[in-house]
Design an enzyme around this catalytic site. Structure first.
Site, PDB file in Angstrom:
ATOM      1  CE  LYS A  99      10.800   7.673  -3.303  1.00 36.88           C
ATOM      2  NZ  LYS A  99      10.132   7.976  -2.023  1.00 36.88           N
ATOM      3  NE  ARG A 124      11.512   1.278  -1.042  1.00 38.63           N
ATOM      4  CZ  ARG A 124      10.650   1.992  -1.769  1.00 38.63           C
ATOM      5  NH1 ARG A 124      10.755   2.043  -3.063  1.00 38.63           N
ATOM      6  NH2 ARG A 124       9.695   2.650  -1.157  1.00 38.63           N
ATOM      7  NE  ARG A 167       0.944   8.966  -1.973  1.00 41.16           N
ATOM      8  CZ  ARG A 167       2.154   8.430  -1.959  1.00 41.16           C
ATOM      9  NH1 ARG A 167       3.100   8.898  -2.759  1.00 41.16           N
ATOM     10  NH2 ARG A 167       2.430   7.447  -1.124  1.00 41.16           N
ATOM     11  NE  ARG A 180       1.215   4.031  -2.456  1.00 40.19           N
ATOM     12  CZ  ARG A 180       2.504   4.351  -2.526  1.00 40.19           C
ATOM     13  NH1 ARG A 180       2.924   5.175  -3.479  1.00 40.19           N
ATOM     14  NH2 ARG A 180       3.373   3.838  -1.673  1.00 40.19           N
ATOM     15  NE  ARG A 216       4.863   3.561   2.495  1.00 41.26           N
ATOM     16  CZ  ARG A 216       4.046   4.480   1.961  1.00 41.26           C
ATOM     17  NH1 ARG A 216       2.870   4.716   2.488  1.00 41.26           N
ATOM     18  NH2 ARG A 216       4.432   5.153   0.899  1.00 41.26           N
TER      19      ARG A 216
HETATM   20  P1  AP5 Z   1       5.001  11.758  -3.698  1.00 41.59           P
HETATM   21  O1  AP5 Z   1       5.764  12.526  -4.713  1.00 41.59           O
HETATM   22  O2  AP5 Z   1       3.867  10.922  -4.180  1.00 41.59           O
HETATM   23  O3  AP5 Z   1       5.976  10.960  -2.741  1.00 41.59           O
HETATM   24  P2  AP5 Z   1       7.008   9.774  -3.040  1.00 41.59           P
HETATM   25  O4  AP5 Z   1       8.347  10.196  -2.579  1.00 41.59           O
HETATM   26  O5  AP5 Z   1       6.874   9.311  -4.451  1.00 41.59           O
HETATM   27  O6  AP5 Z   1       6.452   8.732  -2.000  1.00 41.59           O
HETATM   28  P3  AP5 Z   1       5.958   7.230  -2.110  1.00 41.59           P
HETATM   29  O7  AP5 Z   1       5.059   7.014  -0.925  1.00 41.59           O
HETATM   30  O8  AP5 Z   1       5.359   6.907  -3.447  1.00 41.59           O
HETATM   31  O9  AP5 Z   1       7.287   6.493  -1.958  1.00 41.59           O
HETATM   32  P4  AP5 Z   1       7.533   5.116  -1.414  1.00 41.59           P
HETATM   33  O10 AP5 Z   1       8.957   5.052  -1.676  1.00 41.59           O
HETATM   34  O11 AP5 Z   1       7.123   4.832  -0.028  1.00 41.59           O
HETATM   35  O12 AP5 Z   1       6.532   4.197  -2.261  1.00 41.59           O
HETATM   36  P5  AP5 Z   1       6.756   3.199  -3.474  1.00 41.59           P
HETATM   37  O13 AP5 Z   1       5.563   3.275  -4.318  1.00 41.59           O
HETATM   38  O14 AP5 Z   1       8.103   3.410  -4.094  1.00 41.59           O
HETATM   39  O15 AP5 Z   1       4.427  12.832  -2.636  1.00 41.59           O
HETATM   40  C1  AP5 Z   1       3.603  12.429  -1.553  1.00 41.59           C
HETATM   41  C2  AP5 Z   1       2.465  13.456  -1.364  1.00 41.59           C
HETATM   42  O16 AP5 Z   1       3.029  14.729  -1.002  1.00 41.59           O
HETATM   43  C3  AP5 Z   1       1.673  13.721  -2.653  1.00 41.59           C
HETATM   44  O17 AP5 Z   1       0.337  13.859  -2.308  1.00 41.59           O
HETATM   45  C4  AP5 Z   1       2.259  15.023  -3.216  1.00 41.59           C
HETATM   46  O18 AP5 Z   1       1.273  15.763  -3.911  1.00 41.59           O
HETATM   47  C5  AP5 Z   1       2.740  15.741  -1.966  1.00 41.59           C
HETATM   48  N1  AP5 Z   1       3.984  16.465  -2.206  1.00 41.59           N
HETATM   49  C6  AP5 Z   1       5.032  16.067  -2.961  1.00 41.59           C
HETATM   50  N2  AP5 Z   1       6.036  16.985  -2.926  1.00 41.59           N
HETATM   51  C7  AP5 Z   1       5.593  17.960  -2.079  1.00 41.59           C
HETATM   52  C8  AP5 Z   1       6.191  19.175  -1.614  1.00 41.59           C
HETATM   53  N3  AP5 Z   1       7.414  19.560  -2.007  1.00 41.59           N
HETATM   54  N4  AP5 Z   1       5.465  19.939  -0.741  1.00 41.59           N
HETATM   55  C9  AP5 Z   1       4.211  19.553  -0.351  1.00 41.59           C
HETATM   56  N5  AP5 Z   1       3.609  18.412  -0.768  1.00 41.59           N
HETATM   57  C10 AP5 Z   1       4.291  17.630  -1.618  1.00 41.59           C
HETATM   58  O19 AP5 Z   1       6.841   1.778  -2.724  1.00 41.59           O
HETATM   59  C11 AP5 Z   1       5.706   1.182  -2.150  1.00 41.59           C
HETATM   60  C12 AP5 Z   1       6.049  -0.215  -1.647  1.00 41.59           C
HETATM   61  O20 AP5 Z   1       6.480  -1.046  -2.748  1.00 41.59           O
HETATM   62  C13 AP5 Z   1       7.195  -0.303  -0.637  1.00 41.59           C
HETATM   63  O21 AP5 Z   1       6.758  -0.042   0.686  1.00 41.59           O
HETATM   64  C14 AP5 Z   1       7.675  -1.759  -0.851  1.00 41.59           C
HETATM   65  O22 AP5 Z   1       6.823  -2.677  -0.213  1.00 41.59           O
HETATM   66  C15 AP5 Z   1       7.516  -1.943  -2.348  1.00 41.59           C
HETATM   67  N6  AP5 Z   1       8.755  -1.607  -3.100  1.00 41.59           N
HETATM   68  C16 AP5 Z   1       8.882  -0.618  -4.032  1.00 41.59           C
HETATM   69  N7  AP5 Z   1      10.136  -0.584  -4.524  1.00 41.59           N
HETATM   70  C17 AP5 Z   1      10.828  -1.564  -3.883  1.00 41.59           C
HETATM   71  C18 AP5 Z   1      12.177  -1.996  -3.947  1.00 41.59           C
HETATM   72  N8  AP5 Z   1      13.081  -1.411  -4.765  1.00 41.59           N
HETATM   73  N9  AP5 Z   1      12.551  -3.019  -3.132  1.00 41.59           N
HETATM   74  C19 AP5 Z   1      11.659  -3.617  -2.316  1.00 41.59           C
HETATM   75  N10 AP5 Z   1      10.366  -3.252  -2.198  1.00 41.59           N
HETATM   76  C20 AP5 Z   1       9.950  -2.221  -2.980  1.00 41.59           C
END
Ligand code: AP5
Length: 242
Positions: free
Chosen positions: A41, A116, A155, A188, A199
């Site tokens: 994402k 979410r 990452r 992270r 997660r």
């Molecule tokens: P990347 O694109 O960084 O992945 P992502 O989908 O953005 O994953 P996240 O880990 O950031 O998502 P998340 O939803 O767990 O975290 P968030 O910050 O929202 O890609 C990952 C890696 O793979 C990178 O190194 C990239 O280079 C590589 N890659 C990407 N695409 C690729 C491909 N096609 N092929 C190969 N490699 C690839 O949330 C964190 C925390 O915040 C949550 O756990 C929760 O505690 C809190 N939180 C956030 N939002 C909410 C909400 N709405 N409600 C409640 N709690 C929340």
């Protein structure tokens, strides 16, 4: 406080004017990106943002900034985030409601990591209804859990821009350094194999029902998120141009 226009270099001003002209011909779009941790994402968001002139609202990035700044919101969110659990609906709904009012969101937005839970989706609908708006598309980053550990543990991110790299799949030009600013990259706290389990559990229990919620509204498009980044980008562009 915003800088006076007189102090902005002419080249920056010109490129911003040209960007706004290009953006004026783009259709408005309100998008949600949904998928498990590491599904891509955050990698695809900046590309979609530039192509369609949208703002990128990532609740994870906003919460991490609040934790780093030790704001009251950050203090409340820190423990849940480190344990891989969701923070409370009220906290994230409040920050999204505020963020959507930014000028940069005039042509629409990309919601990355929000909603979410079904409660968050219902609250979002209420906010949009008040503006006479609705979600145009939900991009579902469909991927097998087994692929995600390698993506998450490899990452590295540039905290201030949110740019994300991967030691194997998307390496920076110089290891450990952001390509654009030359600043150091960090890992992270929640990007460990152990926390990933929680997660993923939160994703399957609390977030997958959100995909069903939007499926009934006919706005979900599923992507093959296991493909290489450029192929995923092509799929995104196909979906958004149809
Ligand atoms: P990347 O694109 O960084 O992945 P992502 O989908 O953005 O994953 P996240 O880990 O950031 O998502 P998340 O939803 O767990 O975290 P968030 O910050 O929202 O890609 C990952 C890696 O793979 C990178 O190194 C990239 O280079 C590589 N890659 C990407 N695409 C690729 C491909 N096609 N092929 C190969 N490699 C690839 O949330 C964190 C925390 O915040 C949550 O756990 C929760 O505690 C809190 N939180 C956030 N939002 C909410 C909400 N709405 N409600 C409640 N709690 C929340």
């Amino acid at each position: 406080m915003a800088a006076s226009l007189e102090d902005v270099p002419s080249e920056s001003l010109m490129s911003e004017v040209l960007r706004r002209l290009r953006c004026s011909s783009k259709p408005d779009k309100r998008l949600i990106l949904i998928g498990p941790p590491g599904s891509g994402k955050g990698t695809q968001s900046p590309i979609i943002k530039d192509e369609y002139c949208l703002c990128h609202l990532a609740t994870g990035d906003m919460l991490r900034a609040a934790v780093a700044a030790k704001t009251p919101l950050g203090i409340k969110a820190k423990e849940s985030m480190n344990n891989g659990e969701l923070v409370s609906d009220d906290l994230v709904v409040g920050i999204i409601d505020e963020a959507m009012k930014k000028t940069s969101c005039q042509k629409g937005f990309i919601l990355d990591g929000f909603p979410r839970t079904v409660v968050q989706a219902e609250k979002l609908d209420e906010m949009l209804q008040k503006q006479g708006a609705k979600i145009d598309k939900v991009l579902n980053f469909a991927i097998d859990d087994a692929i995600l550990e390698e993506r998450i543990t490899g990452r590295w991110i540039h905290p201030s821009s949110g740019r994300s790299y991967h030691t194997k799949f998307q390496p920076p030009k110089v290891p450990g350094v952001d390509d654009v600013t030359g600043e150091p990259l960090i890992q992270r706290k929640d990007d460990t194999a152990e926390v990933l389990k929680s997660r993923l559990d939160a994703f399957h229990r609390q977030t997958e029902p959100v995909i069903n919620y939007y499926s009934t509204k006919g706005v979900v498009a599923s992507l093959h998120a296991e493909k290489p980044p450029k192929e995923v980008t092509s799929e995104v562009k196909n979906v958004l141009s149809s």
